[in-house]
Scaffold this motif. Structure first.
Motif, PDB file in Angstrom:
ATOM      1  N   ARG A 143      -2.746  36.794  -2.876  1.00  9.03           N
ATOM      2  CA  ARG A 143      -1.532  37.529  -2.467  1.00  9.03           C
ATOM      3  C   ARG A 143      -1.996  38.951  -2.432  1.00  9.03           C
ATOM      4  O   ARG A 143      -1.609  39.602  -1.585  1.00  9.03           O
ATOM      5  CB  ARG A 143      -0.479  37.261  -3.748  1.00  9.03           C
ATOM      6  N   ALA A 144      -2.655  39.448  -3.489  1.00 10.77           N
ATOM      7  CA  ALA A 144      -2.898  40.892  -3.491  1.00 10.77           C
ATOM      8  C   ALA A 144      -3.856  41.464  -2.478  1.00 10.77           C
ATOM      9  O   ALA A 144      -3.519  42.204  -1.693  1.00 10.77           O
ATOM     10  CB  ALA A 144      -3.579  41.247  -4.792  1.00 10.77           C
ATOM     11  N   ARG A 145      -4.663  40.356  -1.939  1.00  5.68           N
ATOM     12  CA  ARG A 145      -5.772  40.700  -0.765  1.00  5.68           C
ATOM     13  C   ARG A 145      -5.199  40.597   0.662  1.00  5.68           C
ATOM     14  O   ARG A 145      -5.237  41.340   1.346  1.00  5.68           O
ATOM     15  CB  ARG A 145      -7.074  39.880  -0.991  1.00  5.68           C
ATOM     16  N   ALA A 146      -4.103  39.675   0.637  1.00  4.86           N
ATOM     17  CA  ALA A 146      -3.287  39.519   1.885  1.00  4.86           C
ATOM     18  C   ALA A 146      -2.380  40.930   2.132  1.00  4.86           C
ATOM     19  O   ALA A 146      -2.208  41.338   3.161  1.00  4.86           O
ATOM     20  CB  ALA A 146      -2.608  38.247   1.954  1.00  4.86           C
ATOM     21  N   MET A 147      -2.166  41.497   1.037  1.00  7.26           N
ATOM     22  CA  MET A 147      -1.232  42.689   1.009  1.00  7.26           C
ATOM     23  C   MET A 147      -2.123  44.057   1.223  1.00  7.26           C
ATOM     24  O   MET A 147      -1.571  45.044   0.904  1.00  7.26           O
ATOM     25  CB  MET A 147      -0.138  42.868  -0.002  1.00  7.26           C
ATOM     26  N   GLY A 148      -3.259  43.843   1.536  1.00 10.25           N
ATOM     27  CA  GLY A 148      -4.177  44.977   1.662  1.00 10.25           C
ATOM     28  C   GLY A 148      -4.787  45.493   0.761  1.00 10.25           C
ATOM     29  O   GLY A 148      -5.242  46.546   0.535  1.00 10.25           O
ATOM     30  N   GLY A 149      -4.286  44.939  -0.697  1.00  8.99           N
ATOM     31  CA  GLY A 149      -5.037  45.494  -1.765  1.00  8.99           C
ATOM     32  C   GLY A 149      -4.041  46.613  -2.334  1.00  8.99           C
ATOM     33  O   GLY A 149      -4.356  47.006  -3.391  1.00  8.99           O
ATOM     34  N   ALA A 150      -2.695  46.819  -1.760  1.00  4.74           N
ATOM     35  CA  ALA A 150      -1.724  47.541  -2.178  1.00  4.74           C
ATOM     36  C   ALA A 150      -0.714  46.874  -3.406  1.00  4.74           C
ATOM     37  O   ALA A 150       0.028  46.457  -3.127  1.00  4.74           O
ATOM     38  CB  ALA A 150      -0.878  47.930  -0.950  1.00  4.74           C
ATOM     39  N   PHE A 151      -1.540  46.759  -4.424  1.00  7.03           N
ATOM     40  CA  PHE A 151      -1.111  46.055  -5.914  1.00  7.03           C
ATOM     41  C   PHE A 151      -0.891  46.824  -7.014  1.00  7.03           C
ATOM     42  O   PHE A 151      -0.356  46.202  -8.049  1.00  7.03           O
ATOM     43  CB  PHE A 151      -1.848  44.734  -5.944  1.00  7.03           C
ATOM     44  N   THR A 152      -1.247  48.139  -6.904  1.00  7.96           N
ATOM     45  CA  THR A 152      -1.196  48.852  -8.356  1.00  7.96           C
ATOM     46  C   THR A 152       0.067  49.026  -8.620  1.00  7.96           C
ATOM     47  O   THR A 152       0.355  48.790  -9.960  1.00  7.96           O
ATOM     48  CB  THR A 152      -1.695  50.045  -8.278  1.00  7.96           C
ATOM     49  N   GLY A 153       1.066  49.091  -7.540  1.00  8.19           N
ATOM     50  CA  GLY A 153       2.479  49.209  -7.830  1.00  8.19           C
ATOM     51  C   GLY A 153       3.249  47.757  -7.791  1.00  8.19           C
ATOM     52  O   GLY A 153       4.525  47.892  -7.983  1.00  8.19           O
ATOM     53  N   VAL A 154       2.615  46.879  -7.763  1.00  5.78           N
ATOM     54  CA  VAL A 154       3.103  45.498  -7.773  1.00  5.78           C
ATOM     55  C   VAL A 154       2.962  44.852  -8.961  1.00  5.78           C
ATOM     56  O   VAL A 154       3.680  44.345  -9.941  1.00  5.78           O
ATOM     57  CB  VAL A 154       3.052  44.567  -6.616  1.00  5.78           C
ATOM     58  N   ALA A 155       1.668  44.217  -9.192  1.00  3.42           N
ATOM     59  CA  ALA A 155       1.068  43.776 -10.404  1.00  3.42           C
ATOM     60  C   ALA A 155       1.881  42.897 -11.210  1.00  3.42           C
ATOM     61  O   ALA A 155       2.117  43.049 -12.508  1.00  3.42           O
ATOM     62  CB  ALA A 155       0.491  44.990 -11.256  1.00  3.42           C
ATOM     63  N   ASP A 156       2.514  41.839 -10.403  1.00  2.00           N
ATOM     64  CA  ASP A 156       3.453  40.837 -11.181  1.00  2.00           C
ATOM     65  C   ASP A 156       2.815  39.623 -11.405  1.00  2.00           C
ATOM     66  O   ASP A 156       3.856  38.569 -11.189  1.00  2.00           O
ATOM     67  CB  ASP A 156       4.764  41.227 -10.443  1.00  2.00           C
ATOM     68  N   ASP A 157       1.777  39.074 -10.832  1.00  2.00           N
ATOM     69  CA  ASP A 157       1.244  37.709 -11.127  1.00  2.00           C
ATOM     70  C   ASP A 157      -0.070  37.819 -11.816  1.00  2.00           C
ATOM     71  O   ASP A 157      -0.464  38.980 -12.563  1.00  2.00           O
ATOM     72  CB  ASP A 157       1.009  37.147  -9.566  1.00  2.00           C
ATOM     73  N   ALA A 158      -0.788  36.689 -12.037  1.00  2.00           N
ATOM     74  CA  ALA A 158      -1.882  36.448 -12.723  1.00  2.00           C
ATOM     75  C   ALA A 158      -2.992  37.250 -12.407  1.00  2.00           C
ATOM     76  O   ALA A 158      -4.076  37.524 -12.959  1.00  2.00           O
ATOM     77  CB  ALA A 158      -2.344  34.967 -12.340  1.00  2.00           C
ATOM     78  N   SER A 159      -2.948  38.092 -11.181  1.00  2.00           N
ATOM     79  CA  SER A 159      -4.225  38.914 -10.746  1.00  2.00           C
ATOM     80  C   SER A 159      -3.902  40.307 -11.366  1.00  2.00           C
ATOM     81  O   SER A 159      -4.655  41.147 -11.049  1.00  2.00           O
ATOM     82  CB  SER A 159      -4.381  38.873  -9.331  1.00  2.00           C
ATOM     83  N   ALA A 160      -2.926  40.603 -12.043  1.00  2.00           N
ATOM     84  CA  ALA A 160      -2.394  41.881 -12.339  1.00  2.00           C
ATOM     85  C   ALA A 160      -3.556  42.665 -13.279  1.00  2.00           C
ATOM     86  O   ALA A 160      -3.661  43.995 -13.146  1.00  2.00           O
ATOM     87  CB  ALA A 160      -1.033  41.793 -13.160  1.00  2.00           C
ATOM     88  N   LEU A 161      -4.230  41.675 -13.984  1.00  2.00           N
ATOM     89  CA  LEU A 161      -5.161  42.390 -14.762  1.00  2.00           C
ATOM     90  C   LEU A 161      -6.406  43.195 -14.122  1.00  2.00           C
ATOM     91  O   LEU A 161      -6.735  44.057 -14.711  1.00  2.00           O
ATOM     92  CB  LEU A 161      -5.931  41.480 -15.918  1.00  2.00           C
ATOM     93  N   THR A 162      -6.629  42.588 -12.988  1.00  2.91           N
ATOM     94  CA  THR A 162      -7.524  43.487 -12.076  1.00  2.91           C
ATOM     95  C   THR A 162      -7.164  44.731 -11.234  1.00  2.91           C
ATOM     96  O   THR A 162      -7.837  45.223 -10.532  1.00  2.91           O
ATOM     97  CB  THR A 162      -8.355  42.305 -11.257  1.00  2.91           C
ATOM     98  N   TRP A 163      -5.833  45.010 -11.136  1.00  2.00           N
ATOM     99  CA  TRP A 163      -5.179  45.907 -10.664  1.00  2.00           C
ATOM    100  C   TRP A 163      -4.610  46.924 -11.335  1.00  2.00           C
ATOM    101  O   TRP A 163      -4.768  47.959 -11.482  1.00  2.00           O
ATOM    102  CB  TRP A 163      -4.157  45.436  -9.294  1.00  2.00           C
ATOM    103  N   ASN A 164      -3.723  46.135 -12.265  1.00  2.00           N
ATOM    104  CA  ASN A 164      -2.862  47.178 -13.084  1.00  2.00           C
ATOM    105  C   ASN A 164      -2.494  46.316 -14.348  1.00  2.00           C
ATOM    106  O   ASN A 164      -1.572  45.639 -14.425  1.00  2.00           O
ATOM    107  CB  ASN A 164      -1.591  47.855 -12.516  1.00  2.00           C
ATOM    108  N   PRO A 165      -3.156  46.339 -15.447  1.00  2.00           N
ATOM    109  CA  PRO A 165      -2.886  45.676 -16.714  1.00  2.00           C
ATOM    110  C   PRO A 165      -1.462  45.797 -17.270  1.00  2.00           C
ATOM    111  O   PRO A 165      -0.819  44.868 -17.682  1.00  2.00           O
ATOM    112  CB  PRO A 165      -3.794  46.271 -17.729  1.00  2.00           C
ATOM    113  N   ALA A 166      -0.932  46.889 -17.036  1.00  2.00           N
ATOM    114  CA  ALA A 166       0.293  47.095 -17.614  1.00  2.00           C
ATOM    115  C   ALA A 166       1.422  46.468 -16.929  1.00  2.00           C
ATOM    116  O   ALA A 166       2.496  46.068 -17.463  1.00  2.00           O
ATOM    117  CB  ALA A 166       0.691  48.714 -17.641  1.00  2.00           C
ATOM    118  N   GLY A 167       1.309  45.928 -15.744  1.00  2.00           N
ATOM    119  CA  GLY A 167       2.127  45.219 -14.867  1.00  2.00           C
ATOM    120  C   GLY A 167       2.270  43.875 -15.200  1.00  2.00           C
ATOM    121  O   GLY A 167       3.182  43.096 -15.109  1.00  2.00           O
ATOM    122  N   LEU A 168       1.352  43.379 -16.476  1.00  5.24           N
ATOM    123  CA  LEU A 168       1.430  42.000 -16.777  1.00  5.24           C
ATOM    124  C   LEU A 168       2.729  41.930 -17.691  1.00  5.24           C
ATOM    125  O   LEU A 168       3.100  40.661 -17.789  1.00  5.24           O
ATOM    126  CB  LEU A 168       0.329  41.812 -17.928  1.00  5.24           C
TER     127      LEU A 168
END
Length: 523
Positions: free
Chosen positions: A42-67
């Motif tokens: 999901r994050a890679r399909a969105m171009g890696g623009a995920f630091t301000g999303v971080a709401d799924d199981a990949s959040a730890l690799t982008w922004n742990p606080a989003g967990l």
């Protein structure tokens, strides 16, 4: 002849670099991707623009606080298919018979990401804990050195000055993975805090094959008797294992439709241990003799080496906005200060190299010569059996790296399930640049131009730009999500200047589409 053979073997060892092998740029090793992007289709399909999303199981690799947004236990796993391709073009203005126009490709199908997220409570305070595996680097590199002046210098130093190079090629494949353990928790109001420890581990395999021929006169007493043809073949396999660790600290803010995130990764050293396995064979053949020749040397051998590279602080800032209940837009900016990075090469001591006098040749102090140091000093074991490590330090001449990432997601509710439609774009610059007016000496090492109007300088051009366009879709049910992402990557680097063989121009292109398949289960 024995001393010539010994020197050939030693010098070819020194020219055989490790996973960070010398490339046709001013940098001491090949272009390697240090972006270390997060995982998840999901994050890679969105171009890696995920630091301000971080709401799924990949959040730890982008922004742990989003967990903190994840409200139930879930597990996710991804696989990636990589049909990678590298094109190399080297053109000599006045020596066209040494031109190279080659293409190398390799297909990889491998696990790329796995994550487990679960809620926990510590002294009554809620946390979302997570453990992830993420493949952050997939390396494929090929160098054709038939026109590399390094081999001319080797020939001059060993008496093979009239040699013909039948084959000379270096290849390097492998990658780097990271295992992370972390959490996200509420800090104050709409603000959350998260952290992770990241353990990097990986391996690469590099091979270097070189093939030389040389005809030398043979004298019996003072009389010319015959001509002897020498054929030397060398194969080096370098198995390199890398390791390192750092920390991630992050913040996440969520208010109504707006979300924003900040993630900081601490600097660390990526340490690589090299295990070289070498096989060298030399044949001789009289011009009057028949057959394939007589083997005069066949020397399998093992060597060890160690290198370190500075990976700097990495800062990512992201923002997302829920435009409608079905439409999400996001953007990220990332910065890493690679201009301060250094490269460390452990100094090794080889007794035979010292005895043959090769320790006085100062060209072997350069980063391409990973395993030995000049003058004769190095890492040695003390009387207690402990290795006292001594390192040479090199400025990598890298540039600061920046990334812009943009992406969006639109969800369609159908009778079959929720179907997301995603797209994104990523633009990364640095840490490498294009180079013009570069002079390479007889050892293939970059030097300042020594004569003419451009004396004393080479020109640094624009940053090497990596672009990626991505798309994705999937189908979501209550307990299971299936996602697919397709990324189309492109990168090009050029260099021009002069070498022993004359004026040259090089161009290297990397094209690497990637297909990521992701399964997420909710419990």
């Amino acid at each position: 002849m024995r001393s010539v053979t010994t020197k050939v073997i030693l010098i070819l060892l020194l020219s055989s670099t490790a996973a960070f092998c010398q490339d046709f740029n001013i940098y001491p090793f090949s272009m390697i991707d240090y972006s270390f992007l997060g995982g998840g289709a999901r994050a890679r399909a969105m171009g890696g623009a995920f630091t301000g999303v971080a709401d799924d199981a990949s959040a730890l690799t982008w922004n742990p606080a989003g967990l903190i947004q994840v409200d139930k236990t879930q597990a996710s796993i991804s696989g990636v298919y990589l049909p990678l391709q590298l094109k190399t073009k080297l053109t000599y203005v006045t020596n066209s018979n040494r031109n190279i126009d080659s293409k190398f490709s390799d297909d990889k199908l491998k696990p790329s990401f796995a994550s487990f997220v679960a809620p926990i409570r510590i002294k009554g305070h809620p946390f979302m804990a997570s453990a992830t595996y993420n493949s952050v680097q997939n390396q494929i590199n090929v160098e054709y050195n038939a026109a590399d002046t390094t081999f001319y210098a080797q020939a001059q130093q060993t008496g093979f000055s009239g040699h013909a190079t039948k084959e000379s090629r270096r290849t390097s494949t492998g990658g780097l993975d990271v295992i992370s353990l972390g959490f996200g928790t509420g800090l104050y109001g709409d603000l959350a805090f998260g952290g992770a420890v990241n353990i990097y581990t990986g391996s690469t395999e590099s091979t270097h094959r070189a093939d030389f021929t040389k005809v030398l006169p043979f004298y019996y007493g003072s009389q010319f008797s015959d001509s002897i043809q020498f054929h030397y073949a060398s194969t080096v396999l370098d198995k390199a294992d890398s390791k390192g660790f750092n920390f991630t600290a992050s913040l996440f803010y969520h208010k109504d439709k707006l979300r924003a995130g900040l993630a900081v990764k601490t600097p660390f050293q990526l340490v690589t241990n090299h295990d070289l396995q070498r096989a060298d064979t030399m044949y001789n053949k009289s011009t009057k003799a028949e057959g394939q020749g007589t083997p005069v040397a066949n020397r399998p051998s093992l060597y060890r080496g160690k290198t370190k590279i500075d990976i700097p602080t990495d800062i990512s800032i992201g923002i997302s906005y829920q435009v409608t209940p079905n439409l999400l837009l996001a953007g990220d900016f990332e910065y890493a200060n690679y201009s301060k990075s250094k490269y460390f090469v452990r100094a090794e001591v080889d007794s035979q190299m010292h005895m043959t006098g090769l320790d006085s040749i100062n060209t072997f102090t350069l980063p391409g010569s990973v395993y030995f140091v000049v003058p004769y000093t190095g890492s040695i074991y003390n009387s207690a059996g402990k290795l006292n490590e001594v390192y040479n330090t090199f400025d990598l001449k890298l540039d600061n790296s920046t990334q812009l990432r943009f992406g969006g997601e639109y969800t369609l509710k159908t009778t079959a399930g929720i179907i997301p439609i995603r797209a994104g774009f990523r633009l990364a610059q640095g840490p490498y640049r294009e180079v013009t007016k570069l002079f390479r000496d007889n050892n293939g090492q970059p030097q300042y131009v020594s004569t003419g109007a451009d004396s004393g300088q080479f020109a640094i051009g624009k940053k090497v730009t990596h672009t990626a366009v991505s798309f994705g879709t999937g189908i979501h049910w209550r307990q299971i999500w299936l996602d697919l992402a397709a990324e189309f990557n492109s990168e090009k680097q050029t260099e021009s200047g002069t070498t022993y063989w004359g004026e040259f121009q090089t161009e290297k292109k990397r094209n690497g589409p990637a297909l990521t398949f992701n399964f997420t289960g909710f419990f």
